[in-house]
Design a protein around this motif. Structure first.
Motif, short mmCIF file in Angstrom:
data_model
loop_
_atom_site.label_atom_id
_atom_site.label_comp_id
_atom_site.label_asym_id
_atom_site.label_seq_id
_atom_site.Cartn_x
_atom_site.Cartn_y
_atom_site.Cartn_z
N LEU A 78 50.22 51.44 32.47
CA LEU A 78 48.83 51.90 32.56
C LEU A 78 48.00 51.32 31.42
O LEU A 78 48.50 51.13 30.31
CB LEU A 78 48.79 53.43 32.49
CG LEU A 78 49.78 54.20 33.38
CD1 LEU A 78 49.67 55.70 33.10
CD2 LEU A 78 49.52 53.92 34.84
N ASP A 79 46.72 51.06 31.70
CA ASP A 79 45.83 50.59 30.63
C ASP A 79 45.25 51.79 29.88
O ASP A 79 45.66 52.95 30.12
CB ASP A 79 44.72 49.70 31.21
CG ASP A 79 43.85 50.43 32.23
OD1 ASP A 79 43.85 51.69 32.23
OD2 ASP A 79 43.17 49.75 33.02
N ALA A 80 44.31 51.53 28.99
CA ALA A 80 43.75 52.60 28.16
C ALA A 80 43.04 53.66 28.98
O ALA A 80 42.90 54.81 28.53
CB ALA A 80 42.81 52.00 27.12
N ASN A 81 42.58 53.29 30.18
CA ASN A 81 41.90 54.24 31.06
C ASN A 81 42.87 54.85 32.08
O ASN A 81 42.42 55.47 33.05
CB ASN A 81 40.74 53.55 31.78
CG ASN A 81 39.68 53.07 30.82
OD1 ASN A 81 39.32 53.77 29.87
ND2 ASN A 81 39.18 51.85 31.04
N TYR A 82 44.15 54.63 31.88
CA TYR A 82 45.22 55.17 32.73
C TYR A 82 45.16 54.63 34.16
O TYR A 82 45.57 55.30 35.11
CB TYR A 82 45.20 56.70 32.73
CG TYR A 82 45.48 57.28 31.37
CD1 TYR A 82 46.80 57.42 30.92
CD2 TYR A 82 44.44 57.65 30.53
CE1 TYR A 82 47.06 57.92 29.67
CE2 TYR A 82 44.70 58.16 29.27
CZ TYR A 82 46.02 58.29 28.83
OH TYR A 82 46.27 58.79 27.58
N ASN A 83 44.65 53.39 34.29
CA ASN A 83 44.73 52.69 35.57
C ASN A 83 46.03 51.90 35.63
O ASN A 83 46.47 51.33 34.64
CB ASN A 83 43.54 51.74 35.74
CG ASN A 83 42.22 52.47 35.76
OD1 ASN A 83 42.06 53.47 36.47
ND2 ASN A 83 41.25 51.99 34.96
N ILE A 84 46.64 51.87 36.81
CA ILE A 84 47.90 51.14 36.97
C ILE A 84 47.62 49.65 36.94
O ILE A 84 46.86 49.12 37.77
CB ILE A 84 48.59 51.52 38.29
CG1 ILE A 84 48.87 53.02 38.34
CG2 ILE A 84 49.90 50.74 38.46
CD1 ILE A 84 49.46 53.49 39.66
N THR A 85 48.20 48.96 35.97
CA THR A 85 48.06 47.51 35.88
C THR A 85 49.21 46.78 36.55
O THR A 85 49.03 45.67 37.06
CB THR A 85 47.97 47.07 34.41
OG1 THR A 85 49.16 47.50 33.72
CG2 THR A 85 46.74 47.69 33.74
N THR A 93 70.06 47.96 48.80
CA THR A 93 69.13 47.99 47.68
C THR A 93 67.84 47.26 48.06
O THR A 93 67.85 46.32 48.86
CB THR A 93 69.74 47.33 46.42
OG1 THR A 93 70.05 45.96 46.71
CG2 THR A 93 71.01 48.05 46.00
N GLY A 94 66.72 47.72 47.48
CA GLY A 94 65.44 47.10 47.75
C GLY A 94 64.55 47.07 46.53
O GLY A 94 64.75 47.84 45.58
N LEU A 95 63.54 46.19 46.54
CA LEU A 95 62.61 46.05 45.43
C LEU A 95 61.20 45.95 45.97
O LEU A 95 60.93 45.22 46.94
CB LEU A 95 62.94 44.81 44.59
CG LEU A 95 62.06 44.59 43.36
CD1 LEU A 95 62.32 45.66 42.32
CD2 LEU A 95 62.29 43.20 42.77
N TYR A 96 60.24 46.69 45.33
CA TYR A 96 58.84 46.69 45.72
C TYR A 96 58.00 46.49 44.47
O TYR A 96 58.25 47.13 43.44
CB TYR A 96 58.45 48.01 46.39
CG TYR A 96 59.27 48.38 47.59
CD1 TYR A 96 58.76 48.23 48.88
CD2 TYR A 96 60.57 48.88 47.45
CE1 TYR A 96 59.51 48.57 50.00
CE2 TYR A 96 61.33 49.22 48.56
CZ TYR A 96 60.80 49.07 49.83
OH TYR A 96 61.54 49.41 50.92
N ASP A 97 56.98 45.62 44.53
CA ASP A 97 56.05 45.41 43.42
C ASP A 97 54.68 45.98 43.78
O ASP A 97 54.24 45.95 44.95
CB ASP A 97 55.92 43.92 43.10
CG ASP A 97 57.09 43.41 42.27
OD1 ASP A 97 57.79 44.26 41.69
OD2 ASP A 97 57.32 42.19 42.23
N TYR A 98 53.99 46.49 42.76
CA TYR A 98 52.68 47.11 42.97
C TYR A 98 51.60 46.04 43.11
O TYR A 98 51.52 45.10 42.31
CB TYR A 98 52.35 48.02 41.79
CG TYR A 98 51.04 48.77 41.93
CD1 TYR A 98 50.94 49.86 42.78
CD2 TYR A 98 49.91 48.35 41.23
CE1 TYR A 98 49.74 50.55 42.91
CE2 TYR A 98 48.71 49.03 41.35
CZ TYR A 98 48.64 50.13 42.20
OH TYR A 98 47.45 50.80 42.33
N ASN A 99 50.77 46.20 44.12
CA ASN A 99 49.63 45.30 44.37
C ASN A 99 48.35 46.05 44.02
O ASN A 99 47.95 46.96 44.74
CB ASN A 99 49.61 44.85 45.83
CG ASN A 99 48.53 43.82 46.10
OD1 ASN A 99 47.58 43.66 45.33
ND2 ASN A 99 48.67 43.11 47.21
N PRO A 100 47.69 45.69 42.88
CA PRO A 100 46.47 46.43 42.49
C PRO A 100 45.36 46.34 43.53
O PRO A 100 44.57 47.27 43.67
CB PRO A 100 46.06 45.74 41.18
CG PRO A 100 47.32 45.11 40.67
CD PRO A 100 48.07 44.69 41.89
#
Length: 809
Positions: free
Chosen positions: A410-417, A462-469
């Motif tokens: 999270l950034d300083a504003n608690y947004n997911i980066t 097993t699986g893997l997922y990445d966050y897309n902003p």
């Protein structure tokens, strides 16, 4: 040899001098023999105390304990006049006067009958308390009912009070420094991981815990450190018994259980249900330094975390007495659980080229939930009353679980980066069948043989997922999706011969096992197989020195076969900073274990010393290295050979009336040497653990227990774990003739339990420091109900409830 073995050698020397002094006693004199039986069951009583006193001044002269057939013998008694005391905890003492000894005389006291000690109360029997930990010939037995500081906890909380065991603040158990051990429930294996099952089983549903560090060839050799057997509570007496329990504590900790038995001469029914929810809060600090492609990176973090354990369990058994010689039992267990937690951490990150720190936050969430069930059938046929028996058993188990880990920055504003989610799922099943045969050959001589088969199947995805902003969602990464199928088939044959010659008892065993294992990666069609035969010899010797003194020695060979992710040859992301990969070329660990013990009975005081030496070949450890930048790679390797050389001591005594002290210690020198990351290494540490358990009876219905424990620092191939100290205290009050009891517990009352670990390798450094909430306060309420016939086994004590142990193990 090791630099720090001087202390252990001194202890060996002292024990040798004690033994030598006993063997130099007066060779002439007389002998006293006899047999001790239970008046209610009319069966031999093993480990009954026999002490001989001088009639002149009542000084103790000698003593011994009965063997498994209730027989005792004590010799080398000088001519004179004596009396004997025969006793067993929970039974009335029997005094035999007028014993006259002459040189060469043999005095046979015949059959001594002991009767249970009872008080005249309505339907409730007040019996003597048992020792919290007792040492038998081949095992340590922990009487769970005497561990009131762990009453609201799990099996792990009980094991904290044992010197052979170390438990970290996350509840992970090690037996003599090794996490490789086998957990059994009433003598039966379980497909669940050892630490997982110990954390789930409530302490209040366990009668006793048996620790067997050198099992014979009869037992599955899996687990290099030995066996931990959980003996569950059961009613051994005609009638019905019940138990209802509630527990609650600060910060979201609560649970309860119901347990009931009904027994007639024809059948026995046991039913149990339990539910527990535990939340543990802690503070974490971590310091990381990595060097990758000539660039040095730094990453520090601190914050708070919460770990949750919630589990629900059912168990039931039906036993049928088909005839006087045949017994058939059906049983089943079911457990459903959810484990996980979350953390909120503050990060600072920089590198050597740019000292400006990047500050950000992280939220992590991890859950693991699923269920486990098992069914088993056991059949016993007794050919006669002399121990000639055939036993057959078959068991099926199934486990299904899903695991998910999410790590978000999270950034300083608690947004997911950025964020990363990893998943694991898949069922597993196991089928086991065994056949055991015992043939007495007269006296203490007997022959045993048996066959065991174990089939394991599992399918792991097993699986893997990445966050897309941009889409604010997690997207699958197909290249990291894997499916692995495991198959394992083991067949084993064993044989054991046991007998004695004068004061020497001996047992020799041999076991052969065939293993067929296959690991298949479905997408690549890669298959890794093992087709191997292993041999496991064992021997156990004991020698009666007389006067209640006994020497024992044993040797066993055991194995630890790698499984699970340790063998997966692909990358799996654990979180944003950690990735793991297994090693299908891992070889199993083999251990050679030697033990020598000495036990002495000095009136009501018990002293025990056990020396051990273990060599672990192909030692398996998790190795850390730099994956990229500030990401750590976790792998598994056979890192070399480790050696443990040490001594366990136990001293149980009553300083004054109504105060029992159990002092225990484990001292050992540990050395590990081998190769990691293509570099040779050799590391060594002198380790010691101490336990001081005190039980004080304040009034007839009030008990106070306080326990002190210390675990010293220790080393591994890449790191050092610091030591820690902990203090627990509990107060128990009984009401209504012990049918209701309340126990108030305070765990880690001074807040000294902590985890501090430093790991260092080429281009890598990590420091972890974790403290947990303290003190942890719990209140336990227990109600027991007994309606049973008086012809019952009354050796049990402590709980006001006649639940006995499981099947003979």
């Amino acid at each position: 040899m090791f630099r720090n073995t001087f202390t252990v050698l001194v202890i060996f020397l002292i024990s040798s001098l004690i033994i030598n002094a006993q063997t130099k006693r007066q060779l002439m004199g007389g002998k006293i023999t006899g047999e001790v039986i239970d008046s209610q069951e009319n069966v031999p009583m093993e480990f009954a105390n026999v002490v001989v006193f001088s009639s002149t001044d009542s000084a103790q002269v000698t003593g011994t304990v009965t063997n498994q057939n209730g027989i005792f013998e004590t010799d080398k008694i000088r001519p004179g006049s004596y009396y004997a005391s025969i006793s067993y905890i929970g039974f009335d003492e029997k005094i035999i006067n007028g014993i006259k000894i002459k040189d060469g005389s043999v005095i046979d006291l015949g059959t001594v009958v002991l009767s249970p000690h009872t008080f005249d109360v309505d339907d409730v029997e007040v019996v003597a308390d048992r020792a919290p930990i007792s040492y038998e010939i081949d095992k340590k037995v922990i009487n769970v009912s005497e561990q009131i500081t762990a009453r609201s906890g799990s099996a792990v909380d009980v094991l904290e009070n044992v010197p052979s065991i170390t438990v970290d603040i996350e509840g992970n158990v090690s037996l003599r420094g090794s996490g490789s051990f086998r957990v059994l429930i009433d003598g039966r294996p379980t497909i669940m991981e050892a630490n997982e099952i110990l954390q789930q089983i409530p302490a209040s549903s366990i009668e006793s815990i048996e620790i067997i560090t050198n099992p014979s060839a009869k037992y599955d050799p899996e687990g290099t450190a030995g066996i931990i057997n959980l003996v569950m509570k059961k009613n051994k007496n005609v009638g019905y018994s019940g138990l209802a329990e509630l527990s609650g504590g600060l910060r979201n900790k609560y649970g309860g259980q119901l347990l009931g038995d009904y027994k007639t001469n024809l059948y026995t029914i046991t039913l149990g249900v339990d539910y527990n929810n535990r939340n543990y809060y802690r503070n974490e600090e971590e310091i990381n330094r990595t060097v990758y492609q000539g660039s040095t990176s730094f990453r520090n973090s601190y914050g708070e975390s919460n770990h949750e354990r919630r589990y629900f369990g059912l168990r039931g058994e039906l036993g049928l007495n088909l005839s006087e010689s045949d017994y058939l039992m059906f049983g089943s267990r079911y457990r459903d659980g959810k484990f996980g937690g979350n953390s909120t951490l503050n990060y600072s990150e920089w590198n050597a080229a740019d000292a400006n720190k990047d500050l950000y936050n992280s939220n992590s969430f991890r859950t693991r939930e699923g269920n486990h069930y098992s069914f088993y059938i056991n059949y016993d046929h007794r050919f006669n009353e002399n121990g000639h028996i055939l036993t057959a058993e078959i068991q099926y188990e199934n486990e299904n679980g899903d695991e998910e880990t999410i790590n978000e920055l999270l950034d300083a504003n608690y947004n997911i980066t950025s964020g990363r989610k990893s998943t694991e799922a898949g069922p597993g099943s196991e089928m086991e069948a065994k056949l055991d045969y015992t043939l007495p050959l007269g006296g203490k001589t007997k022959f045993e043989a048996g066959y065991q088969n174990e089939l394991d199947y599992s399918d792991e995805m097993t699986g893997l997922y990445d966050y897309n902003p941009a889409s604010a969602s997690y997207e699958i990464q197909p290249e990291f999706n894997r499916e692995v199928k495991y198959k394992r088939n083991e067949h084993a044959l064993y044989t054991i011969f046991a007998s004695d010659w004068k004061e020497l008892g001996y047992q020799f065993g041999f076991r052969a096992e065939y293993t067929d294992r296959e690991i298949e990666l479905t997408k690549t069609n890669n298959i890794f197989t093992i087709d191997r035969v292993d041999f496991f010899p064992s021997f156990h010797l004991s020698y009666q020195l007389g006067g209640g003194h006994q020497v024992m020695t044993s040797y066993t060979r055991r194995i630890d076969r790698p499984r699970g992710w340790y063998l997966e040859p692909f990358e799996t992301w654990m979180d944003a900073y950690n990735v793991r990969t297994g090693n299908p070329a891992l070889q199993p660990e083999y251990i050679d274990s030697y033990e020598m013990g000495y036990q002495a009975l000095l009136g009501k005081t018990v002293f025990s010393i056990e020396n051990y030496y273990r060599v672990n070949h192909n030692k398996i450890e998790r190795i850390r290295s730099v994956y990229s930048g500030n990401v750590t790679l976790h792998t598994t390797e056979n890192v070399g050979t480790d050696y443990s050389f040490g001594t366990e001591l136990m001293f149980n005594f009553d300083p004054i009336e109504n105060w029992n002290v159990n002092l225990m210690g484990n001292l050992y020198n540990y050395r590990i040497e081998g190769v990691t990351n293509n570099q040779e290494y050799s590391r060594e540490s002198f380790n010691w653990n101490s336990r001081l358990n005190n039980m004080i009876k304040l009034w007839d219905a009030t008990q106070l227990q306080f326990n002190l424990m210390y675990n010293s620092p220790s080393v591994s191939s890449q790191g050092t774990r610091e030591g820690f100290f902990m203090t627990n205290i509990a107060l128990r009050q009984d009401f209504f003739n012990r049918s209701l009891s309340a126990t108030l517990q305070f765990r880690d009352i001074f807040g000294t339990a902590q985890y501090e670990y430093t790991s260092e390798a080429v281009n890598y450094y990590q420091y972890n420091f974790v403290t947990r909430e303290s003190p942890m306060v719990m209140l336990n309420l227990r109600f027991t109900l007994n309606r049973q016939n008086r012809d019952r086994d009354r050796r049990e004590g402590g709980d006001g409830m006649d639940f006995g142990g499981g099947e003979d193990f």
